[in-house]
Design a protein around this motif. Structure first.
Motif, PDB file in Angstrom:
ATOM      1  N   SER A   1       0.840  -1.191   0.000  1.00  0.00           N
ATOM      2  CA  SER A   1       0.000   0.000   0.000  1.00  0.00           C
ATOM      3  C   SER A   1       0.881   1.250   0.000  1.00  0.00           C
ATOM      4  O   SER A   1       1.861   1.316   0.740  1.00  0.00           O
ATOM      5  CB  SER A   1      -0.883  -0.041   1.254  1.00  0.00           C
ATOM      6  OG  SER A   1      -1.756   1.037   1.225  1.00  0.00           O
TER       7      SER A   1
ATOM      8  N   LYS B   1       0.948   2.275  -7.107  1.00  0.00           N
ATOM      9  CA  LYS B   1       0.237   1.495  -8.137  1.00  0.00           C
ATOM     10  C   LYS B   1      -0.913   2.299  -8.765  1.00  0.00           C
ATOM     11  O   LYS B   1      -1.022   2.380  -9.984  1.00  0.00           O
ATOM     12  CB  LYS B   1      -0.313   0.189  -7.536  1.00  0.00           C
ATOM     13  CG  LYS B   1       0.752  -0.671  -6.875  1.00  0.00           C
ATOM     14  CD  LYS B   1       0.165  -1.932  -6.285  1.00  0.00           C
ATOM     15  CE  LYS B   1      -0.863  -1.716  -5.185  1.00  0.00           C
ATOM     16  NZ  LYS B   1      -0.325  -1.086  -3.952  1.00  0.00           N
TER      17      LYS B   1
ATOM     18  N   THR C   1      -1.391   5.522  -8.636  1.00  0.00           N
ATOM     19  CA  THR C   1      -0.843   6.714  -9.295  1.00  0.00           C
ATOM     20  C   THR C   1      -0.388   6.347 -10.704  1.00  0.00           C
ATOM     21  O   THR C   1      -0.665   7.072 -11.671  1.00  0.00           O
ATOM     22  CB  THR C   1       0.339   7.279  -8.472  1.00  0.00           C
ATOM     23  OG1 THR C   1      -0.105   7.491  -7.135  1.00  0.00           O
ATOM     24  CG2 THR C   1       0.851   8.563  -9.045  1.00  0.00           C
TER      25      THR C   1
END
Ligand SMILES: Nc1ncnc2c1ncn2[C@@H]1O[C@H](COP(=O)(O)OP(=O)(O)OP(=O)(O)O)[C@@H](O)[C@H]1O
Ligand SMILES: [Mg+2]
Length: 251
Positions: free
Chosen positions: A48, A52, A54
């Motif tokens: 997290s 990814k 973005t």
């Protein structure tokens, strides 16, 4: 336009995305180099906050990079204005989200028809195309249902039909099975498999190895960078050897 399977469709060169929050600069993407060929099926993984979503937003032209260059199908998107990007989003990109993002008051058919409003087609032909797409995702008998009259898996099928109806060059899916149980997820993944076997290029973000195994290439990100990019088999072997090593160390 060539449809050769090995044609490069996405090329990122030193792409960065810096968010400014107050005096702080967050390097969400920190120099991404990436090439993707037509008809590849790629899974993007990573913890997290690793960047990814973005990356997906930039690939989908929902956002712009703050540095570097993004070529989509040979075209430098970083040179395009808002109108040019909107056209690309509408004609070349299909986006599927974890939370479906359907219009709550509209029927499945209306939801799928929506992106076609910008095409030059007449309403009858648009309707026919949307209906056909809903049949393709297995929802021919649900076209009049509104989202709150559909199951989670059915909602995601509507979202996939909407993403596919304009015949996009790339289908982007950010954790598409994140809100679904494992059996429903398998149905959605089988649909992606089918679209891929018909020639669709797919990029999918997931946290789950069971989802990533449907892809043939695994990209792993950390701190806004790509730290590994390999075939599914190589990635699996790599992980197995790492697990073995850590297993021995903890003995
Ligand atoms: N609009 C924003 N403004 C400021 N910072 C942001 C914004 N969006 C994302 N970030 C930051 O950028 C980094 C990357 O976020 P991103 O959403 O791409 O991560 P992710 O890999 O998709 O995570 P997750 O798996 O939780 O969805 C994070 O540190 C996040 O806090
Ligand atoms: Mg995310």
């Amino acid at each position: 336009m060539s449809t050769k399977p090995d044609r490069i469709i996405i090329r990122l060169e030193k792409v960065t995305r810096i968010y400014k929050v107050g005096v702080e600069s967050i390097h969400a993407l920190d120099g991404i180099d990436l090439q993707l060929r037509r008809n590849e099926y790629v899974a993007v993984m990573g913890p997290s906050g690793s960047g990814k979503s973005t990356l997906m937003n930039i690939l989908g032209c929902l956002d712009r990079c703050t540095g570097g260059t993004y070529f989509l199908d040979g075209r430098d998107t970083t040179r395009l204005g808002a109108g040019g990007l909107a056209r690309i989003r509408n004609t070349q990109i299909g986006f599927v989200f974890q939370s479906f993002e359907l219009l709550g008051r509209s029927s499945a058919l209306k939801n799928v028809e929506m992106p076609l409003i910008y095409s030059r087609e007449g309403w009858w032909s648009r309707r026919k195309r949307a209906k056909k797409m809903l049949e393709r995702v297995g929802l021919g008998d649900r076209i009049k249902h509104r989202p709150n009259q559909l199951s989670g898996g059915e909602k995601q099928r509507v979202a996939i039909a909407r993403a596919m109806v304009c015949g996009p060059s790339i289908l982007l899916a950010d954790e598409p099975t994140g809100n679904l149980d494992s059996k429903t997820s398998e149905g959605i993944l089988a649909l992606f498999d089918q679209l891929h076997s018909e020639g669709q290029t797919i990029i999918l973000v997931t946290h789950e190895e069971s989802v990533a195994r449907h892809a043939s290439r695994i990209i792993r990100m950390t701190d806004g960078r790509i730290f590994s990019d390999m075939s599914f088999e190589q990635d699996r072997a790599n992980r197995a050897s790492l697990n073995g090593r850590f297993g021995e160390m903890s003995k």
